[in-house]
Design a protein around this motif. Structure first.
Motif, PDB file in Angstrom:
ATOM      1  N   ARG A   1      35.374  33.550  30.499  1.00  0.00           N
ATOM      2  CA  ARG A   1      34.949  34.756  31.216  1.00  0.00           C
ATOM      3  C   ARG A   1      34.102  34.380  32.428  1.00  0.00           C
ATOM      4  N   HIS A   2      34.598  34.775  33.592  1.00  0.00           N
ATOM      5  CA  HIS A   2      33.874  34.528  34.835  1.00  0.00           C
ATOM      6  C   HIS A   2      33.548  35.811  35.594  1.00  0.00           C
ATOM      7  N   PHE A   3      34.132  36.929  35.158  1.00  0.00           N
ATOM      8  CA  PHE A   3      33.933  38.190  35.876  1.00  0.00           C
ATOM      9  C   PHE A   3      33.506  39.275  34.899  1.00  0.00           C
ATOM     10  N   VAL A   4      32.305  39.791  35.069  1.00  0.00           N
ATOM     11  CA  VAL A   4      31.847  40.969  34.323  1.00  0.00           C
ATOM     12  C   VAL A   4      32.031  42.165  35.243  1.00  0.00           C
ATOM     13  N   MET A   5      32.894  43.082  34.841  1.00  0.00           N
ATOM     14  CA  MET A   5      33.229  44.239  35.666  1.00  0.00           C
ATOM     15  C   MET A   5      32.525  45.471  35.085  1.00  0.00           C
TER      16      MET A   5
ATOM     17  N   ASP B   1      39.749  36.587  47.443  1.00  0.00           N
ATOM     18  CA  ASP B   1      38.467  35.899  47.287  1.00  0.00           C
ATOM     19  C   ASP B   1      38.240  35.474  45.841  1.00  0.00           C
ATOM     20  N   MET B   2      38.553  36.375  44.896  1.00  0.00           N
ATOM     21  CA  MET B   2      38.294  36.054  43.486  1.00  0.00           C
ATOM     22  C   MET B   2      39.202  34.922  43.000  1.00  0.00           C
TER      23      MET B   2
ATOM     24  N   ARG C   1      40.440  32.505  44.804  1.00  0.00           N
ATOM     25  CA  ARG C   1      39.942  31.267  45.414  1.00  0.00           C
ATOM     26  C   ARG C   1      38.719  30.746  44.663  1.00  0.00           C
ATOM     27  N   LEU C   2      37.861  31.699  44.224  1.00  0.00           N
ATOM     28  CA  LEU C   2      36.690  31.294  43.441  1.00  0.00           C
ATOM     29  C   LEU C   2      37.112  30.659  42.119  1.00  0.00           C
ATOM     30  N   LEU C   3      38.131  31.251  41.469  1.00  0.00           N
ATOM     31  CA  LEU C   3      38.615  30.697  40.203  1.00  0.00           C
ATOM     32  C   LEU C   3      39.176  29.283  40.379  1.00  0.00           C
ATOM     33  N   LYS C   4      39.714  29.010  41.565  1.00  0.00           N
ATOM     34  CA  LYS C   4      40.258  27.678  41.850  1.00  0.00           C
ATOM     35  C   LYS C   4      39.167  26.673  42.200  1.00  0.00           C
ATOM     36  N   GLY C   5      37.912  27.142  42.288  1.00  0.00           N
ATOM     37  CA  GLY C   5      36.811  26.246  42.608  1.00  0.00           C
ATOM     38  C   GLY C   5      36.528  26.114  44.085  1.00  0.00           C
ATOM     39  N   GLU C   6      37.125  26.978  44.901  1.00  0.00           N
ATOM     40  CA  GLU C   6      36.905  26.912  46.347  1.00  0.00           C
ATOM     41  C   GLU C   6      35.579  27.548  46.737  1.00  0.00           C
TER      42      GLU C   6
END
Length: 568
Positions: free
Chosen positions: A303-307, A373-374, A376-381
């Motif tokens: 889990r990386h996103f709390v919505m 954007d999200m 890309r963040l998951l890919k570590g960018e």
């Protein structure tokens, strides 16, 4: 010769005798409306239909297809249910132990307790009855139908507060008597149906014959009183939200432990000097729940996103920061930010059917940019996140860069947080969705539950006046549009949430009174918003004020009254 006056109804001007009842005028126009006419306004002041027109005025009829009309219908339906139960008791339905109340005598009297709103109904219990049966509900419905067929008047008696207390004491209505201990007004309205008396917060329909549409349904350890919503002449099937039911029951149980279920009990606690204890216990209860949510979130490492989503003025921003604190205490690296930063520029915003910018529409957000954007963040960018400038109405970039490392969690709050159309490209396992709303567990008394929508409106009036310079008149004027957006974009998705959070504080209206009352008094008498402002002022009459000094700077209520430690 009788005095003749001019009454404007819509575009038509009628000449009628002074003293003509609104009820008589309404009968002439009943076929022109979708719902039944139950109230009216005279020069923007709300009035019951039995009121007489004495001078030239403008009249607008209020039907059950409107919010105000539905409120009157529901209040009156509760009274009808009470009267039906009174008649069952008088007929010996509960046996000889259910005696009629008499001064100086203890009596066992079953009574309906309207606990809170669930969907298109009220969840109710009957005191003194361990288990509500289908037979009891069938018999209660039959008795209500009899009263509807008799078309009995809902009589209004204007009496002194002292007289009202005597009436309630004589009928065993202790919580209503307790409520009036703190009422400053010398006069009040008591309603009667054929010998049964009660007080209701707001105006009522003229007679029981108006109350044809309802349903009783057994539910949990009580039952539901279901009523019409959008369709004024039909009762929809009850749609169950198990998580919502659970959170309401949990909040009600907690209020029972505090022994504060009604406004009079809150007032008693304030008078006894227990305000600080109430605040501390409420905050402890809320913090424990936030901590439990944080532990649930970190139980799954993907889990990386709390919505976080919920209706207006639910306290989403403060909640996102307090949840982030708890996540940080568990060793995570949370990053709270609002979905508002992904707003499109104002000139690209969609408009609603009234030609106004529809800020609640999903199309207001740049969904493609958000997903890009999200991902890309998951890919570590390393991603530069936008910031929306509400003064210029444009999205900006100010060097806010982010990269997701192990333990990083984005805590995202906004009205579309639960909508998978917003985050369509993100794996389900990466998201934890929380629905937040202010679901008040407090009631005026056992027959008058407080509206959760009213609580949020009052929060918004206070916050917008403080932070945006918006008047109460302006906030009230746009509230229906806000609520339509919620019904379209938020409420239907609540069942998709992984968790529910109740942001209501049991003491908050006593605190908000200090800030809201001056704003409400500023609403002019000659405008459509005056009736709503007057209704809310009447509500505050029952609350003693509670000073805010003991409220911590991380409290959710600080988002509205000011003094928060968080950037809200």
């Amino acid at each position: 010769m009788e005095k003749m006056i001019n009454v404007k109804i819509g575009k038509e001007v009628r000449t009628v005798e002074a003293g003509t009842r609104l009820l008589d005028l309404a009968r002439e126009y009943k076929d022109s409306y979708e719902g039944d006419i139950v109230l009216a306004t005279m020069n923007y002041k709300l009035a019951e239909l039995r009121k007489k027109v004495k001078n030239d005025c403008e009249v607008t009829f209020i039907t059950t297809a409107t919010k105000t009309g539905r409120r009157a219908y529901r209040r009156s339906l509760i009274f009808l249910m009470e009267k039906a139960l009174d008649d069952m008791i008088a007929a010996g339905y509960f046996g000889p132990d259910a005696a009629t109340f008499a001064d100086g005598e203890e009596a066992y009297i079953p009574d309906v307790n309207v606990m809170y709103t669930l969907g298109n109904g009220y969840f109710c219990k009957v005191s003194g009855i361990d288990k509500v049966t289908k037979k009891f509900l069938s018999d209660l419905k039959a008795e209500m139908k009899k009263l509807i067929e008799r078309d009995l008047k809902l009589k209004k008696h204007s009496v002194s507060t002292a007289e009202a207390r005597e009436i309630f004491q004589g009928h065993g209505l202790q919580s209503k008597d307790d409520l009036l201990k703190y009422r400053s007004s010398s006069l009040m309205n008591v309603y009667e149906i054929d010998g049964s008396y009660d007080y209701f917060y707001g105006y009522m329909v003229p007679s029981t014959g108006y109350l044809k549409y309802f349903r009783l349904q057994k539910y949990e350890d009580g039952f539901l009183l279901l009523f019409p919503t959008k369709e004024p002449h039909a009762v929809s099937d009850f749609k169950e939200y198990r998580d919502l039911t659970h959170i309401m029951q949990t909040s009600a149980d907690w209020a029972d432990r505090l022994k504060i279920r009604t406004v009079s009990q809150l007032n008693d606690a304030i008078v006894a000097g227990h305000s600080r204890d109430i605040i501390l216990m409420q905050e402890a209860f809320m913090e424990e729940r936030i901590g439990a949510l944080a532990r649930e979130i970190v139980s799954e490492p993907d889990r990386h996103f709390v919505m976080i989503a919920g209706p207006s003025s639910s306290g989403k921003t403060t909640f996102s920061h307090r949840l982030s604190v708890q996540l940080r205490a568990l060793g995570m690296h949370p990053h709270p930010f609002p979905l508002d930063d992904y707003y499109n520029d104002h000139d690209k915003m969609p408009v609603d059917e009234f030609g106004e910018v529809d800020f609640e529409a999903l199309e207001c957000l740049d969904v493609e940019l958000f997903n890009s954007d999200m991902k890309r963040l998951l890919k570590g960018e390393n991603v530069e996140l936008p910031t929306f400038n509400f003064k210029t109405g444009k999205r900006e970039y100010k060097g806010r860069h982010m990269m997701l490392d192990q333990g990083d969690i984005l805590v995202i709050e906004g009205i579309h947080g639960l909508n998978d159309k917003l985050s369509y490209s993100l794996p389900k396992s990466s998201k934890f969705k929380i629905y937040i709303s202010a679901l008040t567990q407090l009631a005026i008394d056992e027959h008058n539950p407080l509206s959760t929508t009213d609580g949020r409106l009052i929060r918004r009036i206070v916050r917008d006046a403080r932070t945006r310079g918006t008047t109460a008149k302006e906030t009230i004027a746009m509230w229906d549009s806000v609520h339509r957006g919620e019904e379209k974009n938020i409420f239907p998705l609540q069942d998709s949430a992984d968790a529910f959070f109740n942001s209501a504080l049991i003491y908050e209206l006593a605190v908000l009174k200090i800030y809201a009352v001056p704003e409400l008094y500023s609403v002019p008498r000659d405008c459509p918003e005056y009736a709503e402002a007057k209704r809310l002022l009447k509500l505050f009459d029952y609350f003693l004020p509670m000073a805010p000094e003991d409220i911590g700077n991380n409290s959710l209520i600080r988002e509205f009254i000011g003094g928060s430690i968080f950037p809200v």
